[in-house]
Design a protein around this motif. Structure first.
Motif: not given
Length: 312
Positions: A85-86, A55, A92-93, A88-89
């Motif tokens: 969104l970033h 990302y 997750r990562a 949030r990503d």
């Protein structure tokens, strides 16, 4: 299919951060890395909290276009969908850091700090290289376009980059994530990049963009535009400070030449010149259809004092 002939400066800045964040060593970026690290502020390392191997931050509020914002007035919106969104990503990562947690919670001081970090990083990693980046991208675009015109689309795609493979029906990319995407009528945009070291793939509603490294030559600081000090960039904004430096270096600079030096459009360069003129830092004279810019004594003294403070 489209071949972009100008850089996406916001994405170039994000890619430049990735080069530093993951320690990528690319020979064509070695001189760029030296120039950036020479002016590095350790605080900029907080930007690395926004990166993972999969990302990239968008920096959409400041870096998608030449920034006119100062660190005191960053243009990053805590409510922007892209930022949400970033983050949030990121969650997750990997585990969020205190800085990215504050961003995820929408804390205004964290977004102010982010604006300052991006503005400062842009001043050392992007603005002194704008014309060189523009030239690298334009050259790569022209090369691909010429090959497509003379040898055909198939040959152009097969020779675009070693990590791009075309079998006549499927375009296979050597990227981190595995996925399959059908164009379904959307244009395919090939985007050369001066600061990319690998391929990236961005499918959106109205297009699919493949960004690939344009490694034609070493990326070096533009010799025609000495970058102003970080203090002056903080005072005027990075692009405006660079515009003042260009006019002081080359009196009677035209708006078109100023645009070329900064890697901006003529309209954007004209806006920078107007702001400098209104501040009393330059004078503007018209000769027929051509506009020339000259530094005032105040403009020369401001730039000279900035250089003296830096010890140049």
């Amino acid at each position: 299919m489209q071949i972009a002939d100008s850089p996406d400066f916001g994405y170039e800045l994000a890619l430049g951060g990735a080069v530093l964040a993951d320690g990528t060593r690319a020979s064509h970026l070695s001189q760029w890395r030296r120039e950036v690290t020479r002016n590095w502020n350790p605080g900029y390392a907080r930007l690395f909290d926004l990166y993972t191997p999969g990302y990239l931050p968008t920096f959409s509020g400041l870096a998608s276009r030449p920034s006119r914002a100062t660190p005191a007035h960053p243009a990053i919106d805590p409510d922007s969908t892209e930022t949400a969104l970033h983050v949030r990503d990121l969650a997750r990562a990997r585990a969020l850091t205190p800085f990215t947690t504050a961003l995820a919670d929408g804390h205004a001081p964290a977004y102010k700090a982010l604006g300052q970090l991006v503005s400062g990083f842009q001043a050392i990693a992007l603005d002194p290289f704008r014309r060189q980046i523009t030239s690298v991208v334009a050259t790569a675009s022209a090369r691909a376009g010429t090959r497509a015109a003379t040898s055909g689309i198939d040959v152009m795609l097969r020779t675009l980059h070693p990590m791009v493979h075309w079998d006549g029906s499927v375009l296979a990319l050597n990227t981190i994530h595995d996925c399959y995407e059908s164009l379904e009528g959307r244009p395919l945009v090939l985007q050369p990049s001066a600061l990319a070291t690998g391929l990236s793939f961005n499918p959106v509603a109205d297009s699919v963009t493949i960004t690939y490294p344009a490694t034609n030559g070493v990326l070096a600081r533009d010799p025609a535009s000495r970058a102003p000090s970080l203090a002056l960039a903080a005072l005027l904004g990075p692009s405006r400070a660079a515009a003042l430096a260009a006019v002081v270096k080359t009196p009677a600079l035209t708006t078109g030449d100023l645009a070329a030096v900064l890697g901006l459009s003529a309209a954007a360069a004209s806006r920078q010149a107007t702001a400098l003129r209104e501040a009393g830092l330059i004078d503007t004279f018209r000769n027929a259809q051509t506009v020339h810019h000259h530094p005032t004594r105040l403009g020369r003294d401001l730039l000279s004092g900035s250089d003296d403070a830096r010890g140049w």
